[in-house]
Design a protein around this motif. Sequence first.
Motif, mmCIF file in Angstrom:
data_model
loop_
_atom_site.group_PDB
_atom_site.id
_atom_site.type_symbol
_atom_site.label_atom_id
_atom_site.label_comp_id
_atom_site.label_asym_id
_atom_site.label_seq_id
_atom_site.Cartn_x
_atom_site.Cartn_y
_atom_site.Cartn_z
ATOM 1 N N ALA A 87 0.803 -1.227 0.000
ATOM 2 C CA ALA A 87 0.000 0.000 0.000
ATOM 3 C C ALA A 87 0.838 1.281 0.000
ATOM 4 O O ALA A 87 0.535 2.215 -0.736
ATOM 5 C CB ALA A 87 -0.957 -0.002 1.190
ATOM 6 N N THR A 88 1.879 1.324 0.831
ATOM 7 C CA THR A 88 2.558 2.606 1.023
ATOM 8 C C THR A 88 4.042 2.558 0.650
ATOM 9 O O THR A 88 4.667 1.496 0.621
ATOM 10 C CB THR A 88 2.477 3.058 2.497
ATOM 11 N N LYS A 89 4.565 3.750 0.419
ATOM 12 C CA LYS A 89 5.993 3.913 0.148
ATOM 13 C C LYS A 89 6.813 3.417 1.337
ATOM 14 O O LYS A 89 7.839 2.762 1.166
ATOM 15 C CB LYS A 89 6.285 5.392 -0.123
ATOM 16 N N LYS A 90 6.341 3.697 2.546
ATOM 17 C CA LYS A 90 7.051 3.267 3.754
ATOM 18 C C LYS A 90 7.146 1.743 3.823
ATOM 19 O O LYS A 90 8.215 1.199 4.111
ATOM 20 C CB LYS A 90 6.347 3.804 5.002
ATOM 21 N N GLN A 91 6.054 1.048 3.556
ATOM 22 C CA GLN A 91 6.071 -0.417 3.567
ATOM 23 C C GLN A 91 7.030 -0.948 2.492
ATOM 24 O O GLN A 91 7.780 -1.893 2.733
ATOM 25 C CB GLN A 91 4.671 -0.985 3.305
ATOM 26 N N ALA A 92 6.977 -0.361 1.311
ATOM 27 C CA ALA A 92 7.848 -0.791 0.213
ATOM 28 C C ALA A 92 9.317 -0.601 0.587
ATOM 29 O O ALA A 92 10.150 -1.469 0.336
ATOM 30 C CB ALA A 92 7.512 -0.018 -1.062
ATOM 31 N N GLN A 93 9.638 0.530 1.205
ATOM 32 C CA GLN A 93 11.018 0.820 1.611
ATOM 33 C C GLN A 93 11.497 -0.194 2.649
ATOM 34 O O GLN A 93 12.633 -0.675 2.583
ATOM 35 C CB GLN A 93 11.141 2.244 2.167
ATOM 36 N N GLU A 94 10.630 -0.540 3.611
ATOM 37 C CA GLU A 94 11.001 -1.514 4.649
ATOM 38 C C GLU A 94 11.310 -2.884 4.038
ATOM 39 O O GLU A 94 12.299 -3.527 4.406
ATOM 40 C CB GLU A 94 9.879 -1.632 5.686
ATOM 41 N N ILE A 95 10.478 -3.334 3.103
ATOM 42 C CA ILE A 95 10.713 -4.622 2.448
ATOM 43 C C ILE A 95 11.996 -4.563 1.626
ATOM 44 O O ILE A 95 12.828 -5.468 1.689
ATOM 45 C CB ILE A 95 9.503 -5.017 1.581
ATOM 46 N N PHE A 117 7.034 4.658 -5.027
ATOM 47 C CA PHE A 117 8.228 3.841 -4.778
ATOM 48 C C PHE A 117 8.271 2.700 -5.768
ATOM 49 O O PHE A 117 7.310 1.946 -5.914
ATOM 50 C CB PHE A 117 8.187 3.257 -3.352
ATOM 51 N N HIS A 118 9.402 2.573 -6.441
ATOM 52 C CA HIS A 118 9.660 1.411 -7.289
ATOM 53 C C HIS A 118 11.151 1.123 -7.197
ATOM 54 O O HIS A 118 11.977 2.019 -7.361
ATOM 55 C CB HIS A 118 9.257 1.657 -8.740
ATOM 56 N N ALA A 119 11.484 -0.142 -6.919
ATOM 57 C CA ALA A 119 12.881 -0.559 -6.835
ATOM 58 C C ALA A 119 12.977 -2.013 -7.266
ATOM 59 O O ALA A 119 11.963 -2.723 -7.314
ATOM 60 C CB ALA A 119 13.409 -0.385 -5.409
ATOM 61 N N ALA A 120 14.193 -2.453 -7.584
ATOM 62 C CA ALA A 120 14.402 -3.845 -7.980
ATOM 63 C C ALA A 120 15.745 -4.319 -7.438
ATOM 64 O O ALA A 120 16.676 -3.525 -7.272
ATOM 65 C CB ALA A 120 14.353 -3.991 -9.490
ATOM 66 N N LEU A 121 15.822 -5.637 -7.193
ATOM 67 C CA LEU A 121 17.052 -6.203 -6.671
ATOM 68 C C LEU A 121 17.084 -7.703 -6.904
ATOM 69 O O LEU A 121 16.076 -8.321 -7.229
ATOM 70 C CB LEU A 121 17.186 -5.921 -5.170
ATOM 71 N N ILE A 122 18.270 -8.258 -6.751
ATOM 72 C CA ILE A 122 18.457 -9.705 -6.725
ATOM 73 C C ILE A 122 18.905 -10.009 -5.304
ATOM 74 O O ILE A 122 19.929 -9.485 -4.849
ATOM 75 C CB ILE A 122 19.504 -10.166 -7.756
#
Length: 141
Positions: A87-95, A117-122
């Motif tokens: 739902a939120t930018k804060k939740q996305a940042q924490e994950i 918020f959009h990010a990607a990683l391995i």
Amino acid sequence: MVFPYLTFAGNCQDALNFYGKVFHAPILMLQHYGDYIPEGVTTPPENLPNWILHAEMPICGTGFWFADEIAEPVSCGTAIKLTVTVATKKQAQEIFDKLCVQGRITLPPTTTFYSAFHAALIDQFGVCWNITAEEQPVPEA
């Protein structure tokens, strides 16, 4: 119904513990190989009884399956990326902050026209993730 099925090379339990912490998710089912050796496997790992034959965990509302693969070598691939939308930018940042530990960032966190918020990683297990927030970006004045 389609389930993401993540396979590992003897470190599935570590992955389950990691994802359980990242997503606050319980392990719903877990079965070890024990004395079971799949047909065709002629040289099972020495510690096979401790490897995970099958496990299940819900991640953000989706059922995931997990296992240690012994029949074929496990390799990292980028053909499939798992996308987590919260739902939120804060939740996305924490994950994101938790998933990127010992991983590799492929898209640093950014604001886009569709998300705050959009990010990607391995991650450390070679799994590719996209993380997005449903929260819309704040328009610039």
